[in-house]
Write a protein that holds these residues in place. Structure first.
Motif, PDB file in Angstrom:
ATOM      1  N   ALA A  86       0.826  -1.208   0.000  1.00 17.12           N
ATOM      2  CA  ALA A  86       0.000   0.000   0.000  1.00 17.12           C
ATOM      3  C   ALA A  86       0.858   1.254   0.000  1.00 17.12           C
ATOM      4  N   ALA A  87       1.914   1.270   0.820  1.00 22.66           N
ATOM      5  CA  ALA A  87       2.794   2.433   0.896  1.00 22.66           C
ATOM      6  C   ALA A  87       3.536   2.631  -0.420  1.00 22.66           C
ATOM      7  N   ASN A  88       4.007   1.551  -0.996  1.00 23.58           N
ATOM      8  CA  ASN A  88       4.712   1.647  -2.269  1.00 23.58           C
ATOM      9  C   ASN A  88       3.791   2.138  -3.378  1.00 23.58           C
ATOM     10  N   ASP A  89       2.573   1.607  -3.411  1.00 22.78           N
ATOM     11  CA  ASP A  89       1.608   2.033  -4.432  1.00 22.78           C
ATOM     12  C   ASP A  89       1.273   3.515  -4.276  1.00 22.78           C
ATOM     13  N   ARG A  90       1.151   3.955  -3.041  1.00 22.21           N
ATOM     14  CA  ARG A  90       0.836   5.361  -2.784  1.00 22.21           C
ATOM     15  C   ARG A  90       1.961   6.273  -3.278  1.00 22.21           C
ATOM     16  N   TYR A  91       3.192   5.864  -3.008  1.00 18.50           N
ATOM     17  CA  TYR A  91       4.335   6.669  -3.430  1.00 18.50           C
ATOM     18  C   TYR A  91       4.458   6.690  -4.950  1.00 18.50           C
ATOM     19  N   PHE A  92       4.281   5.537  -5.592  1.00 20.48           N
ATOM     20  CA  PHE A  92       4.382   5.469  -7.045  1.00 20.48           C
ATOM     21  C   PHE A  92       3.304   6.317  -7.710  1.00 20.48           C
ATOM     22  N   ALA A  93       2.103   6.289  -7.156  1.00 20.45           N
ATOM     23  CA  ALA A  93       1.009   7.111  -7.689  1.00 20.45           C
ATOM     24  C   ALA A  93       1.343   8.596  -7.550  1.00 20.45           C
ATOM     25  N   GLU A  94       1.989   8.958  -6.451  1.00 20.76           N
ATOM     26  CA  GLU A  94       2.399  10.352  -6.250  1.00 20.76           C
ATOM     27  C   GLU A  94       3.415  10.772  -7.307  1.00 20.76           C
ATOM     28  N   MET A  95       4.379   9.893  -7.602  1.00 25.97           N
ATOM     29  CA  MET A  95       5.384  10.201  -8.626  1.00 25.97           C
ATOM     30  C   MET A  95       4.734  10.395  -9.991  1.00 25.97           C
ATOM     31  N   MET A  96       3.770   9.545 -10.325  1.00 26.69           N
ATOM     32  CA  MET A  96       3.076   9.677 -11.603  1.00 26.69           C
ATOM     33  C   MET A  96       2.262  10.972 -11.653  1.00 26.69           C
ATOM     34  N   ARG A  97       1.703  11.349 -10.517  1.00 24.19           N
ATOM     35  CA  ARG A  97       0.855  12.534 -10.456  1.00 24.19           C
ATOM     36  C   ARG A  97       1.657  13.832 -10.606  1.00 24.19           C
ATOM     37  N   LYS A  98       2.909  13.814 -10.163  1.00 25.33           N
ATOM     38  CA  LYS A  98       3.716  15.040 -10.160  1.00 25.33           C
ATOM     39  C   LYS A  98       4.641  15.172 -11.369  1.00 25.33           C
ATOM     40  N   ARG A  99       4.805  14.118 -12.125  1.00 26.78           N
ATOM     41  CA  ARG A  99       5.843  14.158 -13.150  1.00 26.78           C
ATOM     42  C   ARG A  99       5.501  15.058 -14.345  1.00 26.78           C
ATOM     43  N   HIS A 100       4.264  15.486 -14.468  1.00 28.41           N
ATOM     44  CA  HIS A 100       3.900  16.347 -15.601  1.00 28.41           C
ATOM     45  C   HIS A 100       4.660  17.661 -15.585  1.00 28.41           C
ATOM     46  N   ARG A 101       5.219  18.044 -14.414  1.00 31.08           N
ATOM     47  CA  ARG A 101       5.966  19.299 -14.334  1.00 31.08           C
ATOM     48  C   ARG A 101       7.365  19.174 -14.921  1.00 31.08           C
ATOM     49  N   GLN A 102       7.861  17.948 -15.076  1.00 34.08           N
ATOM     50  CA  GLN A 102       9.231  17.741 -15.518  1.00 34.08           C
ATOM     51  C   GLN A 102       9.424  18.090 -16.993  1.00 34.08           C
ATOM     52  N   ILE A 103      10.643  18.436 -17.333  1.00 39.01           N
ATOM     53  CA  ILE A 103      10.976  18.760 -18.723  1.00 39.01           C
ATOM     54  C   ILE A 103      10.741  17.564 -19.645  1.00 39.01           C
ATOM     55  N   PHE A 104      10.903  16.350 -19.122  1.00 38.25           N
ATOM     56  CA  PHE A 104      10.846  15.153 -19.949  1.00 38.25           C
ATOM     57  C   PHE A 104       9.479  14.918 -20.581  1.00 38.25           C
ATOM     58  N   TRP A 105       8.441  15.463 -19.996  1.00 33.74           N
ATOM     59  CA  TRP A 105       7.089  15.187 -20.473  1.00 33.74           C
ATOM     60  C   TRP A 105       6.529  16.311 -21.333  1.00 33.74           C
ATOM     61  N   GLN A 106       7.404  17.231 -21.758  1.00 34.67           N
ATOM     62  CA  GLN A 106       6.981  18.282 -22.664  1.00 34.67           C
ATOM     63  C   GLN A 106       7.253  17.849 -24.109  1.00 34.67           C
ATOM     64  N   ASP A 107       6.552  18.466 -25.045  1.00 36.16           N
ATOM     65  CA  ASP A 107       6.716  18.107 -26.458  1.00 36.16           C
ATOM     66  C   ASP A 107       8.154  18.291 -26.923  1.00 36.16           C
ATOM     67  N   SER A 108       8.891  19.198 -26.296  1.00 36.47           N
ATOM     68  CA  SER A 108      10.257  19.505 -26.718  1.00 36.47           C
ATOM     69  C   SER A 108      11.218  18.341 -26.508  1.00 36.47           C
ATOM     70  N   CYS A 109      10.827  17.346 -25.710  1.00 38.78           N
ATOM     71  CA  CYS A 109      11.692  16.193 -25.459  1.00 38.78           C
ATOM     72  C   CYS A 109      11.347  14.986 -26.322  1.00 38.78           C
ATOM     73  N   ALA A 110      10.350  15.113 -27.162  1.00 40.37           N
ATOM     74  CA  ALA A 110       9.857  13.963 -27.918  1.00 40.37           C
ATOM     75  C   ALA A 110      10.926  13.334 -28.802  1.00 40.37           C
ATOM     76  N   LEU A 111      11.837  14.141 -29.346  1.00 42.55           N
ATOM     77  CA  LEU A 111      12.849  13.646 -30.276  1.00 42.55           C
ATOM     78  C   LEU A 111      14.236  13.546 -29.647  1.00 42.55           C
ATOM     79  N   ALA A 112      14.298  13.606 -28.333  1.00 43.91           N
ATOM     80  CA  ALA A 112      15.603  13.663 -27.663  1.00 43.91           C
ATOM     81  C   ALA A 112      16.332  12.324 -27.650  1.00 43.91           C
ATOM     82  N   ASN A 113      15.603  11.208 -27.696  1.00 42.23           N
ATOM     83  CA  ASN A 113      16.219   9.883 -27.584  1.00 42.23           C
ATOM     84  C   ASN A 113      17.122   9.834 -26.353  1.00 42.23           C
TER      85      ASN A 113
END
Length: 281
Positions: free
Chosen positions: A218-245
């Motif tokens: 339960a604790a691990n699932d909660r933490y993983f869900a939190e990481m998924m919920r917050k990652r939209h702020r990261q540079i990696f999930w912007q369109d500008s990284c789509a071709l970075a490989n």
């Protein structure tokens, strides 16, 4: 290698090493951690890109070569390289930048897909890394309760670890460089933070006379869900990284970097609920 004069001076001043490290950590935190992890909040990476383009223009005279050297992705999508004279090397008459894909390596050189063959004396194969490869994390086999290996767990459930330290089903196993533990700044800060987390677990185990320490699902699932919920702020999930490989991405398209700051990670290592773990004898 001799230490820079400022570093030698800092070591002689009372508290100087603490100040030096604080300044170094602040610089790394600002230039990568905050700018990459909070890309949608703080426009630091965009300013860095403008500075990089201006520097490239000053260093490389030929506009065609300069365009080939210009990344097609934002600063932070890949790990940046730092060098004072690398770019200016392309101004030399005996240096050629070739961007066409390699068709074959022959006995005397390299042939590219455009039909050109270039004679070479030395060929350096710098083809990149698989940093987030499940089969290489860790570099030794780990078998948990029930006979399941860590590689099998991560292949089945994606890379994840509670606070980047513990994985459910693998009692008494702690990792410093686990998924979603590293924020991208200093490895020294990471080691200290994760070690504090581990020490808290071991201290509680000793207090409870427990011989088995395991994070709950339960604790691990909660933490993983939190990481998924917050990652939209990261540079990696912007369109500008789509071709970075970029090697930051794993086989599932995830980037297992913790979307937070060093300070928050340090605080959480001291305050995470011990009830998230099961201490048994």
């Amino acid at each position: 290698m001799p230490l820079p004069a400022v570093a030698r001076w800092a070591m002689k001043v009372p508290g100087g090493t603490v100040i030096q490290r604080a300044l170094s950590q602040a610089y790394v935190e600002l230039t990568f951690t905050i700018s990459a992890q909070y890309y949608t909040v703080f426009p630091l990476a965009r300013r860095a890109e403008r500075m990089g383009r201006a520097y490239l223009k000053r260093q490389v005279a030929d506009p065609v070569v300069r365009d080939k050297l210009t990344p097609r992705y934002a600063v932070g999508c890949k790990r940046p390289g730092f060098h004072n004279t690398y770019l200016s090397t392309y101004n030399r008459d005996d240096v050629e930048l070739v961007t066409e894909p390699i068709a074959s390596v022959t006995g005397s050189g390299v042939a590219t897909v455009d039909g050109t063959h270039r004679e070479v004396d030395v060929l350096i194969l710098a083809t990149g890394f698989k940093v987030m490869d499940v089969d290489s994390l860790p570099t030794f086999p780990v078998t948990g309760a029930g006979g399941q290996t860590l590689a099998e767990f991560w292949s089945r459930h994606r890379l994840q670890a509670y606070e980047g330290v513990s994985i459910p089903g693998f009692p008494n196993f702690f990792t410093v460089m686990g998924p979603y533990g590293y924020v991208g700044s200093s490895y020294f800060a990471l080691i200290e933070t994760q070690t504090h987390h581990i020490t808290r677990c071991l201290t509680e185990a000793r207090r409870a006379a427990a011989t088995r320490v395991e994070v709950s699902h339960a604790a691990n699932d909660r933490y993983f869900a939190e990481m998924m919920r917050k990652r939209h702020r990261q540079i990696f999930w912007q369109d500008s990284c789509a071709l970075a490989n970029s090697y930051y991405f794993d086989q599932n398209g995830d980037v297992p970097l913790r979307p937070t700051t060093t300070a928050e990670a340090m605080v959480r290592s001291r305050r995470f609920p011990l009830s998230d773990y099961q201490f048994t004898g």
